[in-house]
Design an enzyme around this catalytic site. Structure first.
Site, PDB file in Angstrom:
ATOM      1  N   TYR A  20       0.857  -1.180   0.000  1.00 44.21           N
ATOM      2  CA  TYR A  20       0.000   0.000   0.000  1.00 44.21           C
ATOM      3  C   TYR A  20       0.901   1.240   0.000  1.00 44.21           C
ATOM      4  CZ  TYR A  20      -3.505  -3.421   1.419  1.00 44.21           C
ATOM      5  OH  TYR A  20      -4.336  -4.521   1.484  1.00 44.21           O
TER       6      TYR A  20
ATOM      7  N   HIS B   3      -6.995  -0.288  -1.441  1.00 46.91           N
ATOM      8  CA  HIS B   3      -6.464  -1.474  -2.116  1.00 46.91           C
ATOM      9  C   HIS B   3      -4.957  -1.294  -2.310  1.00 46.91           C
ATOM     10  CE1 HIS B   3     -10.452  -3.023  -2.879  1.00 46.91           C
ATOM     11  NE2 HIS B   3     -10.803  -1.860  -3.405  1.00 46.91           N
TER      12      HIS B   3
ATOM     13  N   LYS C 203      -2.586  -4.006 -10.451  1.00 47.90           N
ATOM     14  CA  LYS C 203      -1.416  -3.617  -9.675  1.00 47.90           C
ATOM     15  C   LYS C 203      -0.179  -3.666 -10.565  1.00 47.90           C
ATOM     16  CE  LYS C 203      -3.521  -5.979  -5.741  1.00 47.90           C
ATOM     17  NZ  LYS C 203      -4.382  -4.854  -5.359  1.00 47.90           N
TER      18      LYS C 203
END
Length: 352
Positions: free
Chosen positions: A293, A299, A330
């Protein structure tokens, strides 16, 4: 009454350029200079040009070249003994079909911006060709990416699978920026080892939890993973007891490493991420060491896998990693442990 004329222009048929094969490469006469001047094929030599094997085969296949005594099949057979030649040719052909001017070197290929060619433009990509079973040697990879960056080019891996399908990956060396949210200060405390983990008694919403450490066992107890404990011990924030006595950071590391041979790399990468105020948590569910993070986002932003400097990893494993990261929105980074620090390598699938 004059005869009807066609509404389109009939282009003259351009005869194929004559060339000779000298056992290594293909050399044209002066009529071959148009191939270089107009489309960036080959390199000038004398009055003509010398073509790399991939260039000659591509032009022969497109019927723009005539090599007496050789067909496309027979010339391909001449080059087939060269290591990895077929997949190299497939990448060359694909790039040309996409409208790029391509020349060999300094890695496998250098690729010019669309509409540009040698002498009138600059190359944009440096391309390395691999098969789906080839290993990625991170030390060499990082060296090549640094070279590309120093030349102001983008480094690309072109991977050819067993069905001759191509996938392109852009590789970047990422310098992490600090997170937008800073971790709160943590008060010094003591913990007790429970196996390789540590247990600490702290109230709900403690400074440790607000800083992104640990997992609640109950309302009174927080459990810390080995990488978290090592980081906090190294920072002088937390002490740990084993059998009633405090254990040193070095002794705990030796103890925890017995069941986790990857701990050395993980601990270093974890500490580097924390230095940027990132919050690393286990990435087990994603098949990697950490989900990370980087700010206020609920998220995680990154998937990070820690590796040693001399790590060798099959490109198929990298491919699965990139696809997983992409599917969960990601970035995929490999944290490579170097003597000078941690080098983060990003793999991203691209369409050229």
């Amino acid at each position: 009454m004059s005869p009807l004329r066609p509404y389109y222009t009939v282009l003259p048929i351009v005869p194929a350029v004559k060339a000779i094969f000298d056992g290594t490469s293909v050399l044209t006469g002066k009529d071959g200079r148009t191939l270089y001047d107009q489309s960036g094929y080959g390199r000038p030599e004398g009055e003509g040009i010398r073509l790399a094997p991939q260039e000659a085969l591509y032009l022969l296949h497109r019927q723009k070249l005539d090599v007496p005594g050789y067909t496309f099949d027979s010339l391909l057979a001449e080059y087939a003994d060269q290591r990895n030649f077929l997949r190299s040719f497939l990448v060359y052909r694909d790039l040309r079909e996409r409208g790029y001017v391509v020349q060999t070197g300094p890695h496998d290929f250098r690729v010019f911006r669309r509409g540009e060619k040698p002498g009138t433009g600059e190359s944009l990509y440096l391309v390395r060709v691999l098969s789906e079973r080839d290993p990625v040697r991170f030390t060499k990879l990082i060296e090549e990416v640094v070279t590309s960056r120093n030349m102001r080019k983008q480094y690309v891996l072109a991977v050819v699978d067993d069905e001759e399908e191509l996938t392109y990956y852009e590789i970047k060396l990422q310098k992490l920026a600090d997170a937008s949210v800073h971790a709160p200060p943590i008060a010094k405390a003591e913990s007790v080892l429970v196996g390789r983990s540590a247990m600490i008694r702290v109230p709900l919403q403690s400074d440790l939890e607000r800083a992104g450490f640990g997992k609640r066992l109950d309302d009174e107890r927080l459990m810390l993973a080995p990488v978290e404990l090592l980081y906090l011990m190294d920072c002088g924030v937390l002490k740990a007891k084993r059998d009633g006595a405090f254990i040193s950071t070095a002794d705990y590391f030796a103890y925890a490493s017995e069941s986790d041979p990857e701990l050395a790399a993980k601990e270093k990468v974890y500490a580097e991420l924390r230095r940027h105020d990132f919050t690393p948590r286990t990435g087990y569910k994603f098949g990697h060491h950490f989900r990370v993070y980087c700010g206020k986002n609920v998220h995680s932003d990154l998937l990070v896998h820690a590796i040693e400097k001399e790590a060798v990893m099959p490109i198929s494993v990298v491919s699965r990693s990139v696809r997983m990261a992409h599917s969960v929105k990601k970035k995929m980074l490999f944290g490579c442990v170097h003597t000078t620090g941690i080098q983060f390598v990003e793999f991203a699938r691209i369409k050229l």
